[in-house]
Design an enzyme around this catalytic site. Structure first.
Site, short mmCIF file in Angstrom:
data_model
loop_
_atom_site.label_atom_id
_atom_site.label_comp_id
_atom_site.label_asym_id
_atom_site.label_seq_id
_atom_site.Cartn_x
_atom_site.Cartn_y
_atom_site.Cartn_z
N TYR A 100 1.08 -1.23 -0.01
CA TYR A 100 -0.09 0.13 -0.02
C TYR A 100 0.81 1.36 0.09
O TYR A 100 1.94 1.40 0.29
CB TYR A 100 -0.85 -0.14 1.13
CG TYR A 100 -0.35 0.24 2.60
CD1 TYR A 100 -0.55 1.44 3.23
CD2 TYR A 100 0.07 -0.58 3.23
CE1 TYR A 100 0.33 1.89 4.31
CE2 TYR A 100 0.74 -0.42 4.52
CZ TYR A 100 0.82 0.84 5.01
OH TYR A 100 1.38 1.08 6.38
N CYS A 101 0.42 2.24 -0.42
CA CYS A 101 0.85 3.55 -0.50
C CYS A 101 -0.15 4.68 0.05
O CYS A 101 -1.19 4.17 0.83
CB CYS A 101 1.59 4.03 -1.75
SG CYS A 101 0.21 4.00 -3.05
N ARG A 102 -0.23 5.80 -0.44
CA ARG A 102 -1.12 6.88 -0.03
C ARG A 102 -2.45 6.77 -0.64
O ARG A 102 -3.47 6.59 -0.04
CB ARG A 102 -0.74 8.29 -0.18
CG ARG A 102 -1.66 9.41 0.41
CD ARG A 102 -1.17 10.76 0.07
NE ARG A 102 -1.07 11.27 -1.24
CZ ARG A 102 -2.01 11.51 -2.17
NH1 ARG A 102 -3.25 11.59 -1.61
NH2 ARG A 102 -1.79 11.94 -3.56
N GLY A 104 -2.71 4.28 -3.90
CA GLY A 104 -2.93 2.90 -4.48
C GLY A 104 -2.18 2.99 -5.83
O GLY A 104 -1.87 1.87 -6.40
N ILE A 129 -3.78 3.81 1.90
CA ILE A 129 -4.04 4.20 3.27
C ILE A 129 -5.35 5.14 3.29
O ILE A 129 -5.97 4.92 4.36
CB ILE A 129 -3.04 4.40 4.08
CG1 ILE A 129 -3.11 4.23 5.61
CG2 ILE A 129 -2.57 6.16 3.71
CD1 ILE A 129 -1.83 4.41 6.49
#
Length: 142
Positions: A100-102, A104, A129
């Site tokens: 995951y990142c901020r 996607g 997230i």
């Protein structure tokens, strides 16, 4: 009506070019989605994958993005150094990995890199997230 289409296209080359570009982008995006070798799941489904024994949750955000919190016991390796640090997570090649990142987007790139490196069970958290928090799921603050 349809018989006037060639005339319209000929009289409006800018609109014709834009239409062709949009159609090409849609086709490219759909082809990429259909041929990717990892799953993309929303938070509710990703939780099931995370709860499997031995799952690695990988946070690929940059260091300055971590102040808002992270998912549980996730491991942090920024996308920019993931290829160099792939050996750090080599033991998870046969285990489930949720990336995951901020939002996607970067985690989709990371998921592709992991698949290319031989990881067999990779999931991208759709919406990152942000979607996780919007779903009311917990984050761990440092």
């Amino acid at each position: 009506m349809i018989e006037r289409l060639p005339e319209f296209l000929g009289n409006h080359p800018l609109l014709t070019g834009a239409l062709i570009a949009v159609v090409a982008l849609i086709l490219y995006t759909e082809f990429q989605r259909a041929t990717r070798k990892y799953r993309a799941l929303p938070p509710s489904e990703a939780v099931r994958v995370m709860n499997r024994e031995g799952a690695l949750v990988l946070d690929v955000r940059e260091d300055n993005e971590l102040t808002g919190g992270r998912i549980g016991s996730s491991r942090h390796i920024p996308l920019g150094v993931l290829k160099k640090r792939i050996a750090d997570i080599e033991r998870y090649k046969e285990s489930p990995v949720v990336v995951y990142c901020r939002s996607g987007a970067r985690s989709a790139v990371a998921a592709s890199q992991l698949v290319s490196a031989g990881f067999t069970d990779v999931t991208n958290l759709q919406g990152g997230i942000q979607a996780w928090q919007s779903a009311g799921l917990p984050v761990k603050k440092k």
